[in-house]
Scaffold this motif. Sequence first.
Motif, PDB file in Angstrom:
ATOM      1  N   LYS A 159      -1.266  -0.684 -10.538  1.00 20.70           N
ATOM      2  CA  LYS A 159      -2.336  -0.749  -9.525  1.00 20.70           C
ATOM      3  C   LYS A 159      -2.817  -2.200  -9.417  1.00 20.70           C
TER       4      LYS A 159
ATOM      5  N   LYS B 102      -1.270   7.733  -4.904  1.00 21.76           N
ATOM      6  CA  LYS B 102      -1.535   8.480  -3.666  1.00 21.76           C
ATOM      7  C   LYS B 102      -1.567   7.499  -2.475  1.00 21.76           C
ATOM      8  N   PRO B 103      -1.356   8.028  -1.269  1.00 24.53           N
ATOM      9  CA  PRO B 103      -1.381   7.141  -0.114  1.00 24.53           C
ATOM     10  C   PRO B 103      -2.683   6.328  -0.079  1.00 24.53           C
ATOM     11  N   GLY B 104      -2.541   5.061   0.225  1.00 26.87           N
ATOM     12  CA  GLY B 104      -3.717   4.168   0.278  1.00 26.87           C
ATOM     13  C   GLY B 104      -3.867   3.319  -0.971  1.00 26.87           C
ATOM     14  N   ASP B 105      -3.233   3.727  -2.105  1.00 21.67           N
ATOM     15  CA  ASP B 105      -3.329   2.904  -3.327  1.00 21.67           C
ATOM     16  C   ASP B 105      -2.664   1.556  -3.092  1.00 21.67           C
ATOM     17  N   LYS B 106      -3.321   0.514  -3.565  1.00 20.82           N
ATOM     18  CA  LYS B 106      -2.734  -0.825  -3.478  1.00 20.82           C
ATOM     19  C   LYS B 106      -2.004  -1.113  -4.796  1.00 20.82           C
TER      20      LYS B 106
ATOM     21  N   THR C 155       0.857  -1.184   0.000  1.00 17.39           N
ATOM     22  CA  THR C 155       0.000   0.000   0.000  1.00 17.39           C
ATOM     23  C   THR C 155       0.894   1.235   0.000  1.00 17.39           C
TER      24      THR C 155
ATOM     25  N   ALA D 297       2.382   4.538   0.956  1.00 21.71           N
ATOM     26  CA  ALA D 297       2.370   5.304   2.210  1.00 21.71           C
ATOM     27  C   ALA D 297       2.642   6.779   1.926  1.00 21.71           C
TER      28      ALA D 297
END
Length: 329
Positions: free
Chosen positions: A114, A81-85, A71, A73
């Motif tokens: 992604k 962006k933060p949170g993208d897996k 993920t 950070a």
Amino acid sequence: MSDTFRALVIEDQDGKQKAGFKTLSVADLPDEDVLVDVSYSTLNYKDGLAVLGKGIARRLPMVGGIDLAGTVAESKSPDFKPGDKVIVNGYGLSELYWGGYSQKQKLKPEWLIKLPDAFTMQDAMAIGTAGYTSMLCVLALEKAGVTPDKGDILVTGAAGGVGSVAIALLAKLGYRVIASSGRAETADYLKKLGAAEVISREETMGSGRPFDKERYAGAVDCVGSKILAAVLAQIKYGGAVAACGLAGGNDLPTSVLPFILRGVSLLGVDSVMAPREKRIEAWSRLATDLDKSLFADMTRVEPMTNLPSLAADIINGQIKGRVVIDVNA
Ligand code: NDP
């Protein structure tokens, strides 16, 4: 969360490469634009070589692991962006750039894909470089015109990671798959993945002559060397072999006869530097063409601490299917 984390680091010890676990902080990581909290990595043949210090790392110190899923950070790139897996496969990780055997890693944005909606991070690492390479092999065969109606497809090194996923993919796409394995005890497993027949390495060698009886419309070869030579000699007129591996050696003792008398094609498959469009195509086909219900049979999850013994097992041809590495366990 603590500022420090664990990683498997390959270093120089008395002129030899040696892997060991170290505690690092974010300041120790390379100066790249995206910081990822890593959840999982995998074990591929090349990872085995790297962890055993067999010269995969071309810069030291090196963090091993050619695959990762995690993920975002922090990101200086507008694309993430933060949170993208995200997932990464290859791109020189564990050779030139620090890889996935670390609870955190900094990476170039152009390496990241992604996570496809169809997969969890653990699923994506159950596939990993091995599975994505299998898909590249299938795509290569399709582009060469090897369709299910042309005849049987052989998969060599069948019980390994690339072989297992290749069997599952080809069977689901309607090919009749012959699995070639040196481990007779894996026959039930290979049939469950979709193999119609399982043959030994001896049978795979055919007559051993450079130009043999036509038997297969195509093949996915993970082994190289004498096995690949024997496979080429048994490909039907106009067929093709997707060659991706060297588990049996990197030589190729063959003749030109299959090429010039049967129009056989030898298709080279590389996953490490495959262009981004090809990766996205491969991952989107994996999302539709891989039966996820087979993951449980094909995969086991191991803690990062077990990497030294797992590395020896994969180089000795003792790993069945895929191993996911939980870097936080
Ligand atoms: P695995 O170790 O999981 O599988 C390799 C399999 O090859 C083994 O399980 C075994 O299958 C067979 N094998 C091992 N040693 C020998 C031998 N001496 N002679 C004949 N067969 C042997 O590795 P992976 O599936 O991860 O990788 C397979 C190959 O593909 C490796 O060489 C790897 O480097 C390569 N690779 C290449 C990529 C690329 O980009 N081109 C990407 C990923 C992998 P069995 O017991 O069924 O006979």
